[in-house]
Design an enzyme around this catalytic site. Structure first.
Site, PDB file in Angstrom:
ATOM      1  N   ASP A 255       0.827  -1.207   0.000  1.00 24.51           N
ATOM      2  CA  ASP A 255       0.000   0.000   0.000  1.00 24.51           C
ATOM      3  C   ASP A 255       0.861   1.257   0.000  1.00 24.51           C
ATOM      4  O   ASP A 255       0.352   2.361  -0.136  1.00 24.51           O
ATOM      5  CB  ASP A 255      -0.917  -0.006   1.234  1.00 24.51           C
ATOM      6  CG  ASP A 255      -1.917   1.138   1.246  1.00 24.51           C
ATOM      7  OD1 ASP A 255      -2.551   1.374   0.197  1.00 24.51           O
ATOM      8  OD2 ASP A 255      -2.042   1.809   2.298  1.00 24.51           O
ATOM      9  N   GLU A 260       6.260   8.434  -3.519  1.00 28.07           N
ATOM     10  CA  GLU A 260       4.816   8.631  -3.674  1.00 28.07           C
ATOM     11  C   GLU A 260       4.535  10.073  -4.090  1.00 28.07           C
ATOM     12  O   GLU A 260       5.227  10.990  -3.630  1.00 28.07           O
ATOM     13  CB  GLU A 260       4.090   8.295  -2.360  1.00 28.07           C
ATOM     14  CG  GLU A 260       4.167   6.824  -1.978  1.00 28.07           C
ATOM     15  CD  GLU A 260       3.347   6.497  -0.731  1.00 28.07           C
ATOM     16  OE1 GLU A 260       2.612   7.393  -0.236  1.00 28.07           O
ATOM     17  OE2 GLU A 260       3.431   5.367  -0.253  1.00 28.07           O
ATOM     18  N   HIS A 278      -1.830   3.857  -1.261  1.00 34.15           N
ATOM     19  CA  HIS A 278      -1.743   4.365   0.119  1.00 34.15           C
ATOM     20  C   HIS A 278      -3.146   4.605   0.699  1.00 34.15           C
ATOM     21  O   HIS A 278      -3.506   5.705   1.122  1.00 34.15           O
ATOM     22  CB  HIS A 278      -0.935   5.662   0.183  1.00 34.15           C
ATOM     23  CG  HIS A 278      -0.282   5.853   1.520  1.00 34.15           C
ATOM     24  ND1 HIS A 278       0.960   6.444   1.673  1.00 34.15           N
ATOM     25  CD2 HIS A 278      -0.684   5.551   2.783  1.00 34.15           C
ATOM     26  CE1 HIS A 278       1.286   6.483   2.951  1.00 34.15           C
ATOM     27  NE2 HIS A 278       0.295   5.952   3.644  1.00 34.15           N
ATOM     28  N   ALA A 281      -5.370   4.471   5.567  1.00 31.60           N
ATOM     29  CA  ALA A 281      -6.201   5.276   6.460  1.00 31.60           C
ATOM     30  C   ALA A 281      -7.448   5.805   5.766  1.00 31.60           C
ATOM     31  O   ALA A 281      -8.146   6.659   6.321  1.00 31.60           O
ATOM     32  CB  ALA A 281      -5.381   6.451   7.004  1.00 31.60           C
TER      33      ALA A 281
END
Length: 529
Positions: A255, A260, A278, A281
């Protein structure tokens, strides 16, 4: 008016919390680096998620900034050393998205085991490749949890519910904690040598960067599968590709990535790799939780001084802040007095606590004592960066505690060793909240500090006090109090003199000419009394 800038997307409820605490919150998403640098000087606080990059250049322009709040766990997008050096508190919300991230790790493990993304893509394409996507069960398999903190422990709990055997590697995990979780504490290489699945939940530090390089991947059990929902830099991506290509590692689910947003990556297109952008969360519940938490934390800090979940300063709960409040003033006074009396470079600082204060959270007091000392040399020092600057200048810092009472029910002592001498200064509280200096360099005296004071040491002979009083009187400087002490051998006397106005350098020069004087220093305690 206290002002907060919210530069990333947070729940509107966060803005309402700031407003309820009397704080103005400006919401400005999508700022360029140049735009952020241009406006940051107008704000006391900055609330971000992961999009905004709080660089050294931004921090250098943030002349008013007191706190940076990261709505989430990782602070990779904040230059924490630069913030610390400028005295800015950096907070995060380590618990707000723990469940969400742990659930994503479990989901990635299941997707990897049953090849769900690949099968879904194939089926959407109108194919029916049932025999192509043979998977493996999780029941009975061994899971190695690397990092068993908030998120790792939740993953371990969920894995036990799936009837997996769970091994855990974490330097801070105790045997008792492991037993309470129903898992086995092991060393890292022992864990990965046995594990069918490996999930990573450690922070990214110099020690953990490329924790899984080619050598460590080679020590993994053949056919193991790796899940990383923590930080991309934990795995050396080219080494992982090679290990999968060779068949030693059966697959990976990631993930997070070293770079990034990951628009290009060496792992893209690999058949046995599951990738998500990502999303750890990314649930409605987690986004709401972290937004509300960071708003409350930042508001409490700016309004009351309470520090929660800071990454560069000890946390202070509201209850601790109340208990420590009388000591805050005492610590500032001791440190400020000690700092103004140093004559040569400092080599070491020791904080000593006796009696009642030794049972409290003394870490904030260490910061205030160090701040008092260091501000004599650098006006930009505050309690956030004081120890950072002290250590940067090569000073050794230590702490000792004695909970038993000595001559006083509670006592703070500061010891300083310089290139030329040793120095000490002690203080206590009278009536529970009134600071008193009770010792300087081994000489006992009782002094209440005031804004303007004069410190002197002299040969313990008659006449000094009268001569000093005359010089101050001739300079039209009124004496409010004399605080006197002398050493046990009666060879040296000390005075802390409270005066109604500052003692200027020409008056100090005149006092120094008195025959019995050893040392005279004008002291300024503005802001700490």
């Amino acid at each position: 008016m206290i002002k907060i800038l919210i530069s990333d997307k947070l729940s509107p409820a966060a803005t309402e919390i700031f407003q309820r605490h009397g704080i103005t919150a400006d919401v400005r998403h999508g700022l360029t680096k140049e735009q952020l640098i241009e406006i940051i000087a107008d704000y006391d606080g900055l609330a971000v998620r992961s999009e905004t990059k709080v660089t050294r250049e931004v921090i250098e322009r943030a002349t008013r900034l007191k706190v940076i709040g990261r709505a989430g766990i990782g602070v990779d997008n904040v230059d924490v050393p630069a913030a610390t050096a400028r005295g800015i508190v950096v907070m995060n919300t380590p618990f707000g998205n723990s469940v969400t991230t742990a659930e994503h790790a479990v989901a990635m493990m299941m997707a990897l085991a049953r090849r769900i993304p690949q099968a879904s893509t194939s089926t959407h394409a109108g194919k029916w490749e049932k025999s192509k996507f043979m998977g493996v069960e999780l029941t009975g398999k061994t899971l190695a949890v690397i990092g068993c903190g908030n998120i790792g422990s939740i993953v371990a709990d969920r894995a036990r519910g799936l009837r997996m055997r769970v091994l855990a590697y974490d330097p801070f995990l105790t045997r008792e904690r492991a037993e309470s979780l129903g898992i086995e504490k092991t060393e890292l290489d022992d864990a990965i040598a046995q594990a069918d699945f490996i999930t990573l939940h450690t922070p990214l530090t110099d020690a953990t960067r490329h924790l899984f390089d080619a050598a460590r991947l080679a020590r993994c059990k053949k056919g193991a599968r790796i899940i990383n929902c923590a930080r991309g830099g934990l795995i050396h991506e080219p080494a992982l590709k090679s290990a999968i290509d060779s068949g030693h590692i059966a697959g990976a689910a990631l993930d997070v990535f070293e770079v990034e947003p990951a628009k290009e990556n060496i792992l893209f297109g690999m058949e046995h790799v599951v990738l998500t952008p990502h999303l750890g969360a990314s649930t409605n519940e987690a986004q709401e939780n972290v937004a509300l938490q960071i708003a409350e934390q930042m508001s409490d800090f700016l309004n009351t001084g309470a520090i929660t979940n800071a990454v560069n300063i000890p946390s202070i709960s509201a209850a601790e802040a109340t208990a420590l409040k009388p000591y805050f003033k005492l610590a500032r006074q001791i440190g400020t007095l000690a700092g103004q009396l140093q004559q040569s470079p400092i080599q070491s600082i020791t904080f000593e606590y006796e009696g009642h204060v030794a049972a409290l959270n003394t870490k904030p007091l260490n910061l205030l004592l160090a701040q008092g000392v260091m501000v004599a040399f650098d006006q930009n020092v505050n309690m956030v960066n004081a120890l950072y600057i002290a250590k940067e200048r090569g000073m050794t810092v230590s702490e000792t505690k004695i909970e038993s009472e000595g001559n006083y029910k509670t006592l703070i002592r500061l010891r300083i060793v310089t290139e030329k001498e040793s120095f000490s200064c002690s203080g206590t509280l009278f009536d529970g909240d009134k600071p008193r200096i009770v010792e300087v360099n081994g000489i006992t005296l009782e002094a209440v500090l005031s804004a303007s004071m004069l410190f002197s040491t002299n040969d313990d002979k008659p006449g000094f006090i009268g001569n000093l009083g005359k010089i101050l009187g001739d300079a039209d400087i009124n004496i409010a109090h004399f605080h006197l002490g002398r050493n046990q051998g009666k060879t040296e006397a000390m005075a802390l003199v409270t005066v109604d106005s500052p003692v200027h350098s020409d008056v100090i020069s005149t006092i120094k000419k008195l025959p019995s004087v050893r040392r005279v220093v004008a002291l300024d305690f503005s802001g700490v009394v």
